[in-house]
Design a protein around this motif. Structure first.
Motif, short mmCIF file in Angstrom:
data_model
loop_
_atom_site.label_atom_id
_atom_site.label_comp_id
_atom_site.label_asym_id
_atom_site.label_seq_id
_atom_site.Cartn_x
_atom_site.Cartn_y
_atom_site.Cartn_z
N GLY A 31 39.35 39.72 31.07
CA GLY A 31 39.06 39.04 32.33
C GLY A 31 39.40 37.57 32.37
N ASN A 176 36.04 37.34 34.65
CA ASN A 176 34.80 37.67 33.96
C ASN A 176 33.69 36.66 34.24
OD1 ASN A 176 35.58 35.44 32.38
ND2 ASN A 176 36.45 36.73 30.78
N THR A 255 28.63 41.85 35.59
CA THR A 255 30.04 41.72 35.99
C THR A 255 30.95 41.92 34.80
OG1 THR A 255 29.52 40.22 37.82
CG2 THR A 255 31.77 40.16 36.95
N VAL A 256 30.60 41.31 33.67
CA VAL A 256 31.40 41.44 32.46
C VAL A 256 31.38 42.88 31.96
CG1 VAL A 256 31.67 40.70 30.07
CG2 VAL A 256 30.99 39.04 31.81
N LEU A 259 33.63 45.08 34.02
CA LEU A 259 35.04 44.76 33.76
C LEU A 259 35.48 45.37 32.43
CD1 LEU A 259 36.71 41.33 34.29
CD2 LEU A 259 37.07 42.56 32.15
#
Length: 292
Positions: A31, A176, A255-256, A259
């Motif tokens: 990311g 990210n 979110t990380v 991803l």
């Protein structure tokens, strides 16, 4: 006696890699936005990842072996220590912590006086290009510190003689959500023996025995067993001092995690941290830490 300065801020981290193409692909899968390739005048090249807090990662490869060999023969400490690291630990890793300074000459003098100088200072310039193709020239002066037995780790002070007048906003907008580097983690079989090196190199007193507070990050030395317990991954081969992990600040661990899962990237969720083990193109463990 040379006066000890205030603690130096973290500037960037050097991550040797066999291939910038592999590093670029790996970092993109995590990311990150990766900058265009930068070419040094002494045979090495990089593809940096810049953060909003002013720090950055510097994946480093050998672009011109003949130029690198010539630089080593001429006493270039940066290239010589890169070769020493690769010969000892391989082409993928985390070789150096770089500290910002306004006076590299003074830092070099401190290192010499303390018996910790890794060699002569280095001054150089190179072209820098942003994501839009705008170019400028970056100029630096470096002073190097290392322990006599700690050949796996280098610390150096970096004075930016001319900082590129380039807007890096687009290069700092990572998918990210990483905004900066919170902590650098080193491993040592004998942490107490490395405290003097870190303290003098960084101009920083210990927060406790093995934690050093820089103005913008923390540098921690852990015994390999403690490292394995904290992050759930092995610390690697025995070493007097080796940089092993980078803790990165993110706004949302979710979110990380999404991803990484979408990209089938191996990771482990441990509380508010996500641990990504080292891989080709990513020489250190990356720890994504959710911070307020």
């Amino acid at each position: 006696m040379t006066k000890t300065p205030a603690a130096h801020p973290l500037d960037h981290l050097v991550l040797p890699t066999a291939s910038l193409d592999v590093a670029r692909a790996r970092l993109a899968s995590l990311g990150f936005v990766v900058a265009p390739t930068g070419i040094h005048p002494f045979g090495t090249e990089n593809c940096c990842v810049f953060f909003a807090d002013g720090t950055y990662l510097e994946p480093l490869a050998i672009g011109n072996g003949q130029a690198a060999a010539s630089a080593i023969a001429e006493g270039n400490v940066f290239v010589a220590r890169d070769r020493l690291y690769r010969h000892g630990l391989g082409d993928e890793g985390f070789s150096a912590v770089v500290l910002g300074t306004g006076d590299a000459d003074a830092d070099h003098a401190r290192y010499v006086e303390a018996g910790l100088s890794a060699g002569d200072e280095l001054s150089f310039s190179r072209a820098f290009t942003d994501a839009s193709g705008k170019s400028d020239t970056a100029s630096f002066k470096l002073g190097f510190a290392a322990g006599e037995a700690a050949t796996d780790a280098l610390l150096f002070a970096c004075e930016r003689i001319n900082a590129p007048k380039i807007d890096r906003t687009a290069l700092q907008a990572h998918g990210n959500g990483v905004t900066g580097i919170a902590e650098i983690v080193a491993v040592s079989d004998a942490p107490a023996g490395q405290r003097r090196l870190i303290s003098i190199a960084a101009g920083s007193a210990n927060k406790n025995d093995d934690v050093f507070e820089l103005p913008n990050a923390t540098l921690t030395i852990l015994h390999p067993a403690t490292f394995a317990t904290r992050f759930g991954i092995p610390a690697g081969a025995p070493s007097q001092l080796r940089f092993a992990a980078i803790v990165l600040s993110v706004g949302s661990a979710d979110t990380v995690a999404r991803l990484l899962a979408a990209g089938s990237v191996d990771h482990d969720i441990r509380g508010n941290e996500i641990v990504v083990p080292p891989a080709p193109g990513q020489g250190a463990a990356f720890i994504f830490q959710e911070t307020p």
